[in-house]
Design a protein around this motif. Structure first.
Motif, short mmCIF file in Angstrom:
data_model
loop_
_atom_site.label_atom_id
_atom_site.label_comp_id
_atom_site.label_asym_id
_atom_site.label_seq_id
_atom_site.Cartn_x
_atom_site.Cartn_y
_atom_site.Cartn_z
N GLU A 187 -23.84 47.86 -26.58
CA GLU A 187 -23.49 49.27 -26.32
C GLU A 187 -21.98 49.50 -26.43
O GLU A 187 -21.20 48.64 -26.02
N ASP A 188 -21.60 50.65 -26.95
CA ASP A 188 -20.17 51.03 -27.05
C ASP A 188 -19.33 49.90 -27.62
O ASP A 188 -18.28 49.54 -27.06
N CYS A 189 -19.79 49.33 -28.68
CA CYS A 189 -19.13 48.16 -29.26
C CYS A 189 -17.83 48.58 -29.95
O CYS A 189 -17.85 49.47 -30.80
N HIS A 190 -16.71 47.95 -29.58
CA HIS A 190 -15.42 48.36 -30.13
C HIS A 190 -14.98 47.48 -31.31
O HIS A 190 -13.85 47.52 -31.74
N ALA A 223 -23.89 35.86 -25.58
CA ALA A 223 -22.55 35.24 -25.55
C ALA A 223 -21.52 36.28 -26.00
O ALA A 223 -20.44 36.38 -25.40
N VAL A 224 -21.85 37.06 -27.01
CA VAL A 224 -20.94 38.12 -27.46
C VAL A 224 -20.75 39.12 -26.31
O VAL A 224 -19.63 39.55 -26.01
N GLU A 225 -21.85 39.45 -25.66
CA GLU A 225 -21.81 40.38 -24.52
C GLU A 225 -20.85 39.85 -23.44
O GLU A 225 -20.04 40.59 -22.89
N GLN A 226 -20.94 38.55 -23.14
CA GLN A 226 -20.08 37.95 -22.11
C GLN A 226 -18.62 37.93 -22.52
O GLN A 226 -17.72 38.02 -21.69
N PHE A 227 -18.39 37.78 -23.82
CA PHE A 227 -17.03 37.53 -24.31
C PHE A 227 -16.34 38.80 -24.78
O PHE A 227 -15.15 38.81 -25.07
N LYS A 228 -17.07 39.91 -24.83
CA LYS A 228 -16.60 41.07 -25.60
C LYS A 228 -15.27 41.65 -25.13
O LYS A 228 -14.52 42.18 -25.94
N GLU A 229 -14.97 41.53 -23.83
CA GLU A 229 -13.70 42.10 -23.35
C GLU A 229 -12.50 41.36 -23.95
O GLU A 229 -11.39 41.87 -23.96
N ILE A 249 -12.28 40.54 -27.06
CA ILE A 249 -12.22 40.79 -28.51
C ILE A 249 -11.43 42.09 -28.75
O ILE A 249 -11.83 43.15 -28.28
N PRO A 250 -10.33 42.01 -29.49
CA PRO A 250 -9.54 43.22 -29.74
C PRO A 250 -10.33 44.26 -30.55
O PRO A 250 -11.22 43.90 -31.33
N ALA A 251 -9.97 45.53 -30.35
CA ALA A 251 -10.65 46.62 -31.05
C ALA A 251 -10.57 46.42 -32.57
O ALA A 251 -9.58 45.91 -33.09
N ASN A 252 -11.64 46.80 -33.22
CA ASN A 252 -11.76 46.77 -34.69
C ASN A 252 -11.77 45.36 -35.30
O ASN A 252 -11.62 45.22 -36.51
#
Ligand SMILES: Cc1ncc(COP(=O)(O)O)c(C=O)c1O
Length: 335
Positions: A22-25, A274-280, A282-285
């Motif tokens: 959700e709201d993936c940046h 894992a992406v969900e856990q790590f997503k913060e 990950i820089p935008a774009n």
């Protein structure tokens, strides 16, 4: 027109995932290894190991291939051996699913089941290796691909990473990669290192697997994870490692099916979580690729069965909330 089924291994498509998070940046893209003809990424390793054996004359027309695998590698080898007309003995343990055994036999493999764990280690893995050694000793002209140690397993995945790098014109910020033999991780990481590609590699392992340390524990979802650190492992291959639970795999798989209409195997669900856990982090774009290793059909009686899930994890309707409440299991050291 392709020349034979083995020639369509690899060159799997990349698919944009626009709904899974959700709201993936950032841009999230899946490498669809299910599109290999045997249904998984292990088709690549199996073919590479057999082809190298043929090229070096370690394998000839009368050779019997012997390998320990209860899953995708066995199926990949069974496919390659069927095409080349080679005998194949696949040593499995009672954790192998009925469906995988049927698939192996349908490709013409002879399936040998070990029934007891190794007395010394308590592990079925060691019991399977012991049986492989016995068979190699007993069968003249036999060959062990040895997926856990054979560098050609990793070399097969230089190509996997090459395909991704070429398709994205080298513009890839993160690669998420599930680990078991570490063939995929090592092959992709070495390609990145040797070709000056600026990609951070995130290893995704199972909680209870010992590859990156941590205590050994029972796991129900097959595919990723290992009870013994594989010889192909090297420190420093990944920027970090994220460990996912069986529950993460289930929730992630069902999310992929519901939101993206992708029916994928257990480790793929783990990758998404894992992406969900790590997503913060990950820089935008940024651009991120997750390698989705196999098809979901092999998990219909487990991950996609409400009865099985309820038996092991409780009410299906409460799984998502349970998985979300769990503390992120992101390891901090450099891997
Ligand atoms: C479904 C699945 N995911 C991930 C992996 C891990 O791949 P590797 O053995 O290259 O580490 C495997 C390996 O068999 C697998 O079957």
């Amino acid at each position: 027109m392709h020349k034979g089924i083995l020639s369509i291994i690899g060159d799997t498509p990349l698919v944009r995932l626009e709904r899974a998070i959700e709201d993936c940046h950032f841009n999230l893209i899946a490498k669809m290894e299910a599109c290999n003809p045997g249904g998984s990424i292990k088709d690549r390793s199996a073919l590479k190991l057999i082809d190298h054996g043929i090229e070096t004359a370690a394998i000839n027309v009368g050779t019997t291939i012997v390998e320990s695998s209860s899953g995708n590698m066995g199926i990949g080898l069974a496919q390659a051996c069927a095409y080349y007309g080679l005998s194949f003995i696949c040593v499995v343990d009672p954790k192998a699913t009925v469906q995988n055994i049927r698939l192996l036999e349908t490709y013409g493999a002879h399936v040998e089941m070990v029934t007891q764990p190794d007395a010394g280690t308590g592990e079925f893995l060691q019991a399977r290796i012991n049986r492989v050694q016995e068979l190699l000793g007993a069968i003249e002209n036999s060959f062990w691909p040895d997926q856990y140690s054979n560098i050609y397993n990793a070399l097969a995945h230089h190509q996997t990473m090459h395909e991704i790098a070429v398709a994205l014109d080298g513009k890839l910020d993160y690669l998420f990669c599930a680990t078991s033999t570490c063939g995929t991780l090592r092959g992709c990481a070495e390609y990145v290192r040797d070709n000056g590609v600026q990609t951070k590699i995130i290893a995704v392992d199972a909680i209870g697997s010992v590859i990156f340390g941590g205590p050994k524990a029972k796991r129900l979802v097959p595919g990723h994870g290992a009870a013994v650190r594989p010889p192909l492992y090297r420190p420093g291959l990944a920027e970090t490692c994220i460990q996912v639970s069986d529950l993460d795999c289930i929730v992630g798989c069902r999310r992929l099916a519901q939101r993206e209409a992708i029916l994928a195997g257990g480790s793929s669900g783990g990758m998404l979580m894992a992406v969900e856990q790590f997503k913060e982090n990950i820089p935008a774009n940024s651009t991120c690729v997750v390698i989705l290793a196999d098809r979901g059909e092999r998990y219909l009686d487990t991950i996609y069965s409400d009865v099985w899930v309820k038996e092991h994890f409780g009410e299906v309707s409460q799984l998502w909330a349970k998985a979300e409440k769990k503390k992120p299991a992101c390891l901090t050291a450099t891997y």
